[in-house]
Enzyme design. Structure first.
Site, PDB file in Angstrom:
ATOM      1  N   PHE A   1      51.123 100.169 140.237  1.00  0.00           N
ATOM      2  CA  PHE A   1      51.987 101.352 140.377  1.00  0.00           C
ATOM      3  C   PHE A   1      51.563 102.367 139.331  1.00  0.00           C
ATOM      4  O   PHE A   1      51.623 102.108 138.133  1.00  0.00           O
ATOM      5  CB  PHE A   1      53.468 100.988 140.161  1.00  0.00           C
ATOM      6  CG  PHE A   1      54.378 102.152 140.440  1.00  0.00           C
ATOM      7  CD1 PHE A   1      54.946 102.322 141.699  1.00  0.00           C
ATOM      8  CD2 PHE A   1      54.659 103.096 139.466  1.00  0.00           C
ATOM      9  CE1 PHE A   1      55.765 103.417 141.980  1.00  0.00           C
ATOM     10  CE2 PHE A   1      55.478 104.190 139.735  1.00  0.00           C
ATOM     11  CZ  PHE A   1      56.032 104.340 140.997  1.00  0.00           C
TER      12      PHE A   1
ATOM     13  N   ASP B   1      46.854 102.514 131.969  1.00  0.00           N
ATOM     14  CA  ASP B   1      48.150 103.164 132.206  1.00  0.00           C
ATOM     15  C   ASP B   1      49.219 102.396 131.429  1.00  0.00           C
ATOM     16  O   ASP B   1      49.638 101.315 131.822  1.00  0.00           O
ATOM     17  CB  ASP B   1      48.433 103.133 133.721  1.00  0.00           C
ATOM     18  CG  ASP B   1      49.796 103.704 134.071  1.00  0.00           C
ATOM     19  OD1 ASP B   1      50.597 103.950 133.157  1.00  0.00           O
ATOM     20  OD2 ASP B   1      50.062 103.898 135.276  1.00  0.00           O
TER      21      ASP B   1
ATOM     22  N   LYS C   1      57.835 107.444 129.593  1.00  0.00           N
ATOM     23  CA  LYS C   1      59.001 106.565 129.377  1.00  0.00           C
ATOM     24  C   LYS C   1      59.471 106.537 127.915  1.00  0.00           C
ATOM     25  O   LYS C   1      59.998 107.508 127.428  1.00  0.00           O
ATOM     26  CB  LYS C   1      58.699 105.172 129.913  1.00  0.00           C
ATOM     27  CG  LYS C   1      58.563 105.175 131.468  1.00  0.00           C
ATOM     28  CD  LYS C   1      58.672 103.784 132.014  1.00  0.00           C
ATOM     29  CE  LYS C   1      58.371 103.697 133.497  1.00  0.00           C
ATOM     30  NZ  LYS C   1      59.547 103.744 134.351  1.00  0.00           N
TER      31      LYS C   1
ATOM     32  N   THR D   1      52.774 124.670 133.388  1.00  0.00           N
ATOM     33  CA  THR D   1      53.600 125.573 132.582  1.00  0.00           C
ATOM     34  C   THR D   1      54.071 124.910 131.282  1.00  0.00           C
ATOM     35  O   THR D   1      53.788 125.385 130.197  1.00  0.00           O
ATOM     36  CB  THR D   1      54.836 126.051 133.387  1.00  0.00           C
ATOM     37  OG1 THR D   1      54.381 126.630 134.594  1.00  0.00           O
ATOM     38  CG2 THR D   1      55.642 127.064 132.587  1.00  0.00           C
TER      39      THR D   1
HETATM   40  C1  LIG Z   1      52.779 101.923 135.008  1.00  0.00           C
HETATM   41  C2  LIG Z   1      53.442 103.168 135.515  1.00  0.00           C
HETATM   42  N1  LIG Z   1      52.705 104.274 135.728  1.00  0.00           N
HETATM   43  C3  LIG Z   1      53.252 105.415 136.174  1.00  0.00           C
HETATM   44  C4  LIG Z   1      54.592 105.499 136.441  1.00  0.00           C
HETATM   45  C5  LIG Z   1      55.182 106.776 136.942  1.00  0.00           C
HETATM   46  O1  LIG Z   1      55.990 107.345 135.975  1.00  0.00           O
HETATM   47  P1  LIG Z   1      57.091 108.417 136.382  1.00  0.00           P
HETATM   48  O2  LIG Z   1      58.134 107.701 137.150  1.00  0.00           O
HETATM   49  O3  LIG Z   1      57.567 108.941 135.068  1.00  0.00           O
HETATM   50  O4  LIG Z   1      56.409 109.461 137.178  1.00  0.00           O
HETATM   51  C6  LIG Z   1      55.412 104.371 136.243  1.00  0.00           C
HETATM   52  C7  LIG Z   1      56.835 104.418 136.543  1.00  0.00           C
HETATM   53  O5  LIG Z   1      57.548 103.448 136.626  1.00  0.00           O
HETATM   54  C8  LIG Z   1      54.818 103.169 135.777  1.00  0.00           C
HETATM   55  O6  LIG Z   1      55.530 102.051 135.601  1.00  0.00           O
END
Ligand SMILES: Cc1ncc(COP(=O)(O)O)c(C=O)c1O
Length: 486
Positions: free
Chosen positions: A205, A313, A344, A368
């Site tokens: 994800f 990530d 987060k 922006t």
């Molecule tokens: C590993 C990871 N990357 C990206 C995201 C996306 O973040 P956002 O919900 O702030 O767009 C999440 C969200 O849960 C995540 O767990």
């Protein structure tokens, strides 16, 4: 009008901001559940109101953020839940932490909050110093450049763009842009809009914006009806637990997946060459799927061999809950990853990288706001509290108690639970099937514990960094009661 406003401000806001309130507001001893079901009647009524203007299918209950404190989230029906889910893993110091309260009780900081700049064009005079003292202070080792953004998805989205730009610039040998490149990109065709890809993993994800969504593969509901890029998707290791009893199987998984990565890079070379690989240190939304340090070190070696970037990530794992500030520190990589994205717990989004990932021309990575200096002020305080209160060590101690407790529950209820895993307080356990998992999460809530699901059958634990051993014991005690009733 002015005096009415001042009157309201004096009576309400200033009262709330008074130091007295910080000291009197303490955590309850334990969770309290007053309603027969959650959402309770007041939440249901608010949901109806919201329903007239917004989709509400994801709402669990309405919280009372005035009352919520520390590890406890209060709802509008008077329920007080021990929160080990923390707004999908994004509350570092719990609710209404006194130190965060004080941040905007300072005129200069309040002005930073009110006068939010377009950071890429009119940053405030304190911005360079703040980037150094706050963000570079927590930068993953070896990465000395930072691009700030808004959320996790847009951090990955822009990080992918940085990787593509870096890749093309390498191919171009740093040469100036040609007219053909400038014109062709305007109509979405090569050479200006090249056929490149980011390799991602099944179960990953990385967000819901268009590019990021092409690398997200955890649930169909995120992706359905939305066009995707033809980018390679490799298998992610599927480990068996306990790890020390399944070494051979898990090693084979690593090898199988790594060889798939290498094969996909070759397969895509002639259609959409791979410019980068994106990977989570622990696949979170997809089910808390782990891979070994050896897996990540080999993945980095594949990237280097093929001249492609490694993006880690850390949107969900970053910020301390694995016991290290960045989860990839556990892997002891040979050299720093090329890009690390965050959001987060860090309050704002963004990514760390090195000089190579800064485009030669301005406005290529831009929007922006490009982050929010007000959030950096909060992050500054968060980091100070983490350091002063040694919260990473606390995570290790509390995490051990929670993990050992989950392992014991697994032994007591082997027909319901298995595969306890994770690092620090970033933990998960599997249930027999989705129905049982959802039943447990619902029952835990009615026993005063807010958890979350991930993947098909997992329950995840994402407490704040201030979660202590005694909180872990409350969770385990309530969990046992729930399991006894299944
Ligand atoms: C590993 C990871 N990357 C990206 C995201 C996306 O973040 P956002 O919900 O702030 O767009 C999440 C969200 O849960 C995540 O767990």
């Amino acid at each position: 009008m002015r005096s009415l406003w001042l009157n309201t401000l004096t009576k309400q806001s200033l009262y709330r901001l008074s130091t007295k309130r910080y000291s009197t507001n303490v955590e309850p001893k334990e969770p309290v559940v007053k309603t027969k079901s959650i959402p309770g009647p007041k939440s249901i009524e608010l949901k109806k109101q919201l329903d007239s203007v917004q989709a509400t299918g994801t709402i669990q209950f309405f919280a009372d953020y005035e009352k919520s404190i520390g590890n406890y989230i209060y709802d509008v029906d008077g329920n007080i839940l021990l929160d080990v889910y923390t707004q999908i893993s994004s509350v570092p110091l719990g609710y209404n932490h006194p130190r965060l309260y004080k941040v905007f009780n300072n005129e200069q900081n309040l002005k930073t909050l009110i006068n939010r700049p377009a950071l890429g064009v009119f940053p405030g005079k304190e911005w360079p110093e703040k980037l150094h003292s706050v963000l570079l202070n927590i930068a993953p080792k070896g990465l000395n450049k930072i691009t700030t953004m808004m959320c996790g998805s847009c951090s990955n989205e822009n990080a992918y763009k940085s990787i593509f730009i870096w890749y093309q610039n390498k191919l171009r040998g740093n040469a100036p842009l040609t007219e053909q490149e400038k014109n062709s990109c305007m109509i979405n065709i090569p050479p200006g809009a090249p056929k490149l890809s980011i390799l991602s993993f099944k179960g990953a994800f990385h967000g819901r914006t268009l590019g990021a969504l092409s690398t997200t593969h955890s649930k169909y509901i995120h992706k359905l009806d939305v066009p995707s890029f033809d980018w390679p998707i490799a298998s992610f290791p599927e480990y068996r637990y306990p790890l020390d009893e399944n070494v051979a199987h898990n090693k084979k998984e690593d090898e199988k997946c790594l060889s798939e990565v290498q094969d996909l890079i070759q397969q895509y070379a002639s259609k959409n060459p791979v410019a980068g690989i994106v990977v989570e240190p622990i696949q979170s939304e997809g089910g808390d799927n782990e891979a070994s340090p050896e897996f990540f070190r080999s993945l980095q070696a594949i990237c280097k061999k093929n001249g492609i970037a490694l993006l880690i990530d850390e949107v969900q794992t970053g910020g301390g809950s694995t016991g290290k500030f960045w989860a990839h520190e556990h892997f002891e990589l040979e050299s720093p990853p090329d890009v690390v994205t965050f959001s987060k717990k860090l309050q704002l989004g963004g990514y760390f990288h090195n000089d190579d990932f800064i485009p030669n021309e301005p406005y290529r990575i831009f929007n922006t706001w490009m982050g929010d200096p007000g959030k950096v002020l909060l992050l500054e305080e968060v980091v100070k509290v983490i350091q002063e209160e040694k919260l990473l060590a606390n995570v290790d101690v509390a995490g051990k108690v929670l993990k050992n407790g989950l392992l014991s529950l697994e032994k007591e209820f082997p027909h319901i639970l298995n595969s306890t895993r994770g690092r620090g307080t970033f933990l998960a356990v599997n249930c027999t099937n989705t129905k049982v998992r959802d039943q447990i999460i619902g029952a835990l809530k009615l026993h005063g514990i807010q958890t979350g699901g991930c993947g098909e059958i997992s329950i995840r634990f994402r407490p704040a960094l201030i979660f202590k051993e005694y909180h872990a014991n409350i969770v385990l005690d309530r969990f046992r009661k729930v399991l006894q009733g299944i």
